[in-house]
Write a protein that holds these residues in place. Structure first.
Motif, PDB file in Angstrom:
ATOM      1  N   LEU A 152     -47.172  68.393 102.296  1.00 18.81           N
ATOM      2  CA  LEU A 152     -47.580  69.274 101.214  1.00 18.81           C
ATOM      3  C   LEU A 152     -47.275  68.631  99.866  1.00 18.81           C
ATOM      4  O   LEU A 152     -46.155  68.217  99.597  1.00 18.81           O
ATOM      5  N   LEU A 153     -48.294  68.552  99.005  1.00 21.89           N
ATOM      6  CA  LEU A 153     -48.132  68.023  97.657  1.00 21.89           C
ATOM      7  C   LEU A 153     -47.823  69.130  96.657  1.00 21.89           C
ATOM      8  O   LEU A 153     -46.923  69.024  95.835  1.00 21.89           O
ATOM      9  N   ARG A 154     -48.614  70.193  96.702  1.00 18.53           N
ATOM     10  CA  ARG A 154     -48.416  71.291  95.753  1.00 18.53           C
ATOM     11  C   ARG A 154     -49.039  72.574  96.313  1.00 18.53           C
ATOM     12  O   ARG A 154     -49.940  72.538  97.158  1.00 18.53           O
ATOM     13  N   GLU A 155     -48.523  73.675  95.822  1.00 17.30           N
ATOM     14  CA  GLU A 155     -49.030  74.995  96.218  1.00 17.30           C
ATOM     15  C   GLU A 155     -49.213  75.834  94.963  1.00 17.30           C
ATOM     16  O   GLU A 155     -48.324  75.902  94.118  1.00 17.30           O
ATOM     17  N   LEU A 156     -50.372  76.450  94.822  1.00 14.67           N
ATOM     18  CA  LEU A 156     -50.698  77.240  93.645  1.00 14.67           C
ATOM     19  C   LEU A 156     -51.118  78.648  94.063  1.00 14.67           C
ATOM     20  O   LEU A 156     -51.713  78.853  95.126  1.00 14.67           O
ATOM     21  N   LYS A 157     -50.838  79.611  93.190  1.00 24.86           N
ATOM     22  CA  LYS A 157     -51.250  80.998  93.433  1.00 24.86           C
ATOM     23  C   LYS A 157     -51.832  81.547  92.152  1.00 24.86           C
ATOM     24  O   LYS A 157     -51.210  81.460  91.088  1.00 24.86           O
ATOM     25  N   GLU A 158     -53.031  82.117  92.257  1.00 23.04           N
ATOM     26  CA  GLU A 158     -53.718  82.670  91.088  1.00 23.04           C
ATOM     27  C   GLU A 158     -54.184  84.083  91.397  1.00 23.04           C
ATOM     28  O   GLU A 158     -54.825  84.331  92.429  1.00 23.04           O
ATOM     29  N   ILE A 159     -53.846  85.006  90.513  1.00 16.76           N
ATOM     30  CA  ILE A 159     -54.300  86.392  90.670  1.00 16.76           C
ATOM     31  C   ILE A 159     -55.494  86.620  89.756  1.00 16.76           C
ATOM     32  O   ILE A 159     -55.417  86.418  88.541  1.00 16.76           O
ATOM     33  N   THR A 160     -56.611  86.994  90.353  1.00 18.75           N
ATOM     34  CA  THR A 160     -57.843  87.215  89.613  1.00 18.75           C
ATOM     35  C   THR A 160     -58.217  88.693  89.689  1.00 18.75           C
ATOM     36  O   THR A 160     -57.646  89.447  90.490  1.00 18.75           O
ATOM     37  N   PRO A 161     -59.192  89.135  88.878  1.00 20.00           N
ATOM     38  CA  PRO A 161     -59.619  90.541  88.955  1.00 20.00           C
ATOM     39  C   PRO A 161     -60.142  90.930  90.333  1.00 20.00           C
ATOM     40  O   PRO A 161     -60.087  92.109  90.719  1.00 20.00           O
ATOM     41  N   ASP A 162     -60.653  89.937  91.088  1.00 19.65           N
ATOM     42  CA  ASP A 162     -61.234  90.242  92.399  1.00 19.65           C
ATOM     43  C   ASP A 162     -60.249  90.107  93.552  1.00 19.65           C
ATOM     44  O   ASP A 162     -60.524  90.561  94.662  1.00 19.65           O
ATOM     45  N   GLY A 163     -59.124  89.426  93.330  1.00 18.60           N
ATOM     46  CA  GLY A 163     -58.183  89.232  94.422  1.00 18.60           C
ATOM     47  C   GLY A 163     -57.198  88.115  94.121  1.00 18.60           C
ATOM     48  O   GLY A 163     -56.956  87.771  92.960  1.00 18.60           O
ATOM     49  N   VAL A 164     -56.643  87.555  95.178  1.00 16.60           N
ATOM     50  CA  VAL A 164     -55.635  86.501  95.066  1.00 16.60           C
ATOM     51  C   VAL A 164     -56.185  85.219  95.656  1.00 16.60           C
ATOM     52  O   VAL A 164     -56.742  85.214  96.762  1.00 16.60           O
ATOM     53  N   VAL A 165     -56.015  84.113  94.921  1.00 18.53           N
ATOM     54  CA  VAL A 165     -56.447  82.794  95.397  1.00 18.53           C
ATOM     55  C   VAL A 165     -55.213  81.918  95.552  1.00 18.53           C
ATOM     56  O   VAL A 165     -54.474  81.681  94.588  1.00 18.53           O
ATOM     57  N   ARG A 166     -54.975  81.453  96.762  1.00 22.47           N
ATOM     58  CA  ARG A 166     -53.857  80.549  97.025  1.00 22.47           C
ATOM     59  C   ARG A 166     -54.418  79.191  97.445  1.00 22.47           C
ATOM     60  O   ARG A 166     -55.327  79.123  98.273  1.00 22.47           O
TER      61      ARG A 166
END
Length: 296
Positions: A152-166
């Motif tokens: 694993l190099l990196r892990e990102l989490k983004e919360i958008t109006p439509d849902g969660v993107v990991r």
């Protein structure tokens, strides 16, 4: 009485006038991720040899990607299923049959093959390295086992109006005696109130043909996931083995060390003791085990 459709045709009449050429059709390939575990060379005979997870690659002998390394595979023939094609490719490349074989995923991204529209139905095979006789196919210049590293190099989490993107990015490294290949593979999971969608992609690539870095990444993730709750690792073992050797296999697949006592409790129901012990190993003989077939 025959049932007729909205055009007044029976099924027999419809099939007689049906022209498959009215629709574009993709070519279909079966690509194989063939895993095994091998021992590394150890100069100290008293020390237990380390093991490594390996994947079989072939060096392409023609265009496209001439000279690049690819997974064993080929086009599905008209008289076979995708699984039969995978089994045929496995026999042709390794000389083994009747091994663990599992369908992974169908890869259908546009442009994944520069020749034409080609979809790949990929499979994962697990084999005992002592039974393998590697040979390159007619369309390959070379075939070799590559040691696999997937970290694993990196892990990102983004919360958008439509849902969660990991998003997870992994570094894939493949090393043989003469070659070192690498790629960065990305897995993105988008979760909404009604659905979850997983996407894989290749961020960078050095030396691998097509989208095969993506396929290898998917296979490693599948293997790591299933090794935690199934007996799948035993398909990488010879008929008789020590518990230490089995733990080594778990560790090279998972990419981490495991506590001995906890590991042995975890696998106790998967194996059976035998009356055999290791011989000429340079250290105290260890009891040999075999698979508990009732649990497989």
């Amino acid at each position: 009485m025959s049932i007729r459709d909205s055009n007044g045709l029976t099924e027999e009449e419809f099939l007689k006038q049906y022209d498959a050429g009215d629709y574009e059709r993709p070519s279909l390939a079966a690509d194989m991720v063939i895993f095994t575990v091998m021992e590394k060379e150890e100069s100290n005979y008293r020390k237990l040899p380390e093991k490594s997870l390996r994947v079989l690659l072939i060096q392409r002998g023609g265009h496209p990607f001439l000279g690049k390394w690819a997974l064993p595979g080929g086009f599905v023939r008209p008289n076979e299923t995708t699984e039969q094609a995978a089994e045929r490719e496995l026999r042709e490349e390794t000389g083994v049959d009747n091994v663990y074989l599992e369908q992974l995923y169908t890869f259908s991204d546009l442009g994944r093959d520069p020749r034409t529209w080609v979809m790949s139905c990929s499979y994962m095979a697990l084999i005992d390295s002592s039974k393998v006789e590697v040979r390159a196919g007619d369309d390959a210049d070379n075939a070799a086992w590559f040691e696999v590293s997937y970290s694993l190099l990196r892990e990102l989490k983004e919360i958008t109006p439509d849902g969660v993107v990991r998003t997870w990015q992994y570094e894939l490294e493949l090393t043989s005696e003469r070659e070192r290949l690498s790629a960065v593979v990305e897995r993105k999971v988008t979760s909404t109130e009604t659905s979850t969608r997983t996407e894989h992609s290749v961020v960078s690539n050095q030396g691998l043909a097509f989208d095969h870095a993506q396929i290898i990444g998917c296979a490693i993730e599948r293997l790591r996931g299933k090794i935690e709750y199934t007996s799948i690792a035993l398909h990488l073992m010879p008929k008789l083995f020590t518990l230490t050797e089995l733990q080594q296999v778990y560790e090279v697949v998972l990419g981490k060390e495991l506590l001995k006592a906890a590991f042995r409790r975890k696998v106790a129901h998967l194996v059976e003791e035998t009356d055999h012990y290791t011989e000429n190993a340079g250290h105290r003989p260890s009891r040999l085990y075999r698979r508990n077939w009732e649990m497989i």
